[in-house]
Write a protein that holds these residues in place. Structure first.
Motif, short mmCIF file in Angstrom:
data_model
loop_
_atom_site.label_atom_id
_atom_site.label_comp_id
_atom_site.label_asym_id
_atom_site.label_seq_id
_atom_site.Cartn_x
_atom_site.Cartn_y
_atom_site.Cartn_z
N ALA A 125 12.89 -2.20 11.26
CA ALA A 125 13.84 -2.95 10.44
C ALA A 125 14.16 -2.20 9.15
O ALA A 125 15.32 -2.16 8.72
N LEU A 126 13.15 -1.59 8.54
CA LEU A 126 13.38 -0.83 7.31
C LEU A 126 14.29 0.36 7.57
O LEU A 126 15.27 0.60 6.85
N GLY A 156 25.93 -6.03 2.15
CA GLY A 156 25.00 -7.06 1.69
C GLY A 156 23.88 -7.31 2.69
O GLY A 156 22.71 -7.39 2.31
N MET A 157 24.22 -7.42 3.97
CA MET A 157 23.20 -7.70 4.98
C MET A 157 22.26 -6.50 5.19
O MET A 157 21.06 -6.68 5.34
N ALA A 158 22.81 -5.29 5.20
CA ALA A 158 21.97 -4.11 5.34
C ALA A 158 21.01 -3.98 4.14
O ALA A 158 19.85 -3.61 4.30
N TYR A 159 21.51 -4.32 2.96
CA TYR A 159 20.70 -4.27 1.75
C TYR A 159 19.55 -5.28 1.84
O TYR A 159 18.38 -4.95 1.58
N PHE A 174 13.84 -6.88 2.54
CA PHE A 174 12.86 -7.72 3.23
C PHE A 174 11.87 -6.88 4.03
O PHE A 174 10.67 -7.10 3.97
N SER A 175 12.38 -5.91 4.76
CA SER A 175 11.49 -5.11 5.60
C SER A 175 10.60 -4.20 4.76
O SER A 175 9.47 -3.91 5.17
N SER A 176 11.05 -3.78 3.59
CA SER A 176 10.18 -2.96 2.73
C SER A 176 8.96 -3.76 2.28
O SER A 176 7.86 -3.21 2.16
N VAL A 177 9.13 -5.05 2.07
CA VAL A 177 8.01 -5.91 1.71
C VAL A 177 7.04 -6.02 2.88
O VAL A 177 5.82 -5.93 2.71
N ALA A 178 7.57 -6.17 4.09
CA ALA A 178 6.71 -6.26 5.28
C ALA A 178 5.96 -4.95 5.51
O ALA A 178 4.77 -4.96 5.84
N GLY A 195 16.35 -1.43 -5.69
CA GLY A 195 16.00 -2.67 -5.01
C GLY A 195 14.75 -2.52 -4.17
O GLY A 195 13.87 -3.40 -4.18
N LEU A 196 14.65 -1.43 -3.43
CA LEU A 196 13.45 -1.20 -2.60
C LEU A 196 12.21 -1.11 -3.47
O LEU A 196 11.17 -1.71 -3.16
N PHE A 197 12.29 -0.36 -4.55
CA PHE A 197 11.13 -0.22 -5.43
C PHE A 197 10.75 -1.55 -6.06
O PHE A 197 9.57 -1.91 -6.10
N SER A 198 11.72 -2.30 -6.53
CA SER A 198 11.40 -3.56 -7.21
C SER A 198 10.85 -4.59 -6.23
O SER A 198 9.95 -5.35 -6.57
N ALA A 199 11.35 -4.62 -4.98
CA ALA A 199 10.84 -5.56 -3.99
C ALA A 199 9.39 -5.25 -3.63
O ALA A 199 8.54 -6.15 -3.56
N VAL A 200 9.08 -3.98 -3.42
CA VAL A 200 7.71 -3.58 -3.10
C VAL A 200 6.79 -3.85 -4.28
O VAL A 200 5.67 -4.35 -4.12
N SER A 201 7.24 -3.55 -5.47
CA SER A 201 6.42 -3.75 -6.67
C SER A 201 6.14 -5.25 -6.89
O SER A 201 5.01 -5.62 -7.24
N LEU A 202 7.14 -6.08 -6.68
CA LEU A 202 6.94 -7.52 -6.83
C LEU A 202 5.97 -8.03 -5.77
O LEU A 202 5.06 -8.81 -6.08
N GLN A 203 6.13 -7.60 -4.53
CA GLN A 203 5.24 -8.04 -3.47
C GLN A 203 3.80 -7.64 -3.77
O GLN A 203 2.87 -8.42 -3.59
N LYS A 204 3.60 -6.43 -4.26
CA LYS A 204 2.26 -5.97 -4.59
C LYS A 204 1.68 -6.79 -5.73
O LYS A 204 0.51 -7.17 -5.70
N SER A 205 2.49 -7.10 -6.72
CA SER A 205 2.01 -7.90 -7.85
C SER A 205 1.64 -9.31 -7.43
O SER A 205 0.62 -9.86 -7.87
N VAL A 206 2.45 -9.92 -6.57
CA VAL A 206 2.15 -11.26 -6.08
C VAL A 206 0.84 -11.24 -5.29
O VAL A 206 -0.02 -12.09 -5.47
N ARG A 207 0.69 -10.25 -4.45
CA ARG A 207 -0.52 -10.15 -3.64
C ARG A 207 -1.74 -9.87 -4.52
O ARG A 207 -2.82 -10.42 -4.30
N ASP A 208 -1.59 -8.99 -5.51
CA ASP A 208 -2.70 -8.72 -6.42
C ASP A 208 -3.16 -10.01 -7.10
O ASP A 208 -4.36 -10.28 -7.19
N ARG A 209 -2.22 -10.79 -7.57
CA ARG A 209 -2.58 -12.05 -8.23
C ARG A 209 -3.28 -13.00 -7.26
O ARG A 209 -4.22 -13.68 -7.63
#
Length: 140
Positions: free
Chosen positions: A21-22, A110-113, A118-122, A53-67
């Protein structure tokens, strides 16, 4: 600080689907951008938005998981992660709104973005889970 529980390893199918997907989302976005009839500076804008966008999505996911695992994440950094992701989405929306593109092309980008984000988070979740499982496995 409590020790995080060891997650189950994600299945090979889920790991493969996440990576597929990524690659599909990012490649589709980039191929569309390469073939677009727009100025080079516009292409650079959309490329930068994808990377941001890819960097910020991954960084947010990591921060949520860390918390969630009781790993310290400062409120400032956590807030910046949210701000970055929302800003990346807003900038894409503004760029597409003002672009001289057909509505179908705007939807395509928009959809490809969104698929890419989403897939970068997964993918990041899978990488982290596999790493934790390997660390918890007894040495052979």
């Amino acid at each position: 600080m409590t020790e995080p529980s060891v997650p189950h390893a994600p299945t090979a199918a889920f790991i493969g689907a996440s990576w597929l997907a990524l690659v599909a989302g990012a490649a589709t976005y980039l191929i569309g951008l390469f073939n677009a009839e727009m100025a080079l500076n516009e292409k650079g804008y959309y490329l930068t938005l994808l990377m941001y966008g890819l960097f910020s999505a991954v960084s947010l996911q990591k921060s949520v998981r860390d918390r969630a695992e009781s790993i310290s994440v400062s409120g400032l950094y956590f807030g910046l992660c949210w701000l970055s992701l929302l800003l990346a989405l807003l900038l894409l929306l503004i760029g597409l709104w003002n672009a001289n593109l057909a509505l179908s092309e705007k939807g395509f980008y928009g959809m490809a973005y969104l698929l890419s984000l989403f897939s970068s988070v997964a993918v990041q979740k899978n990488v982290r889970d596999v790493s934790l499982v390997r660390q918890a496995a007894p040495a052979k």
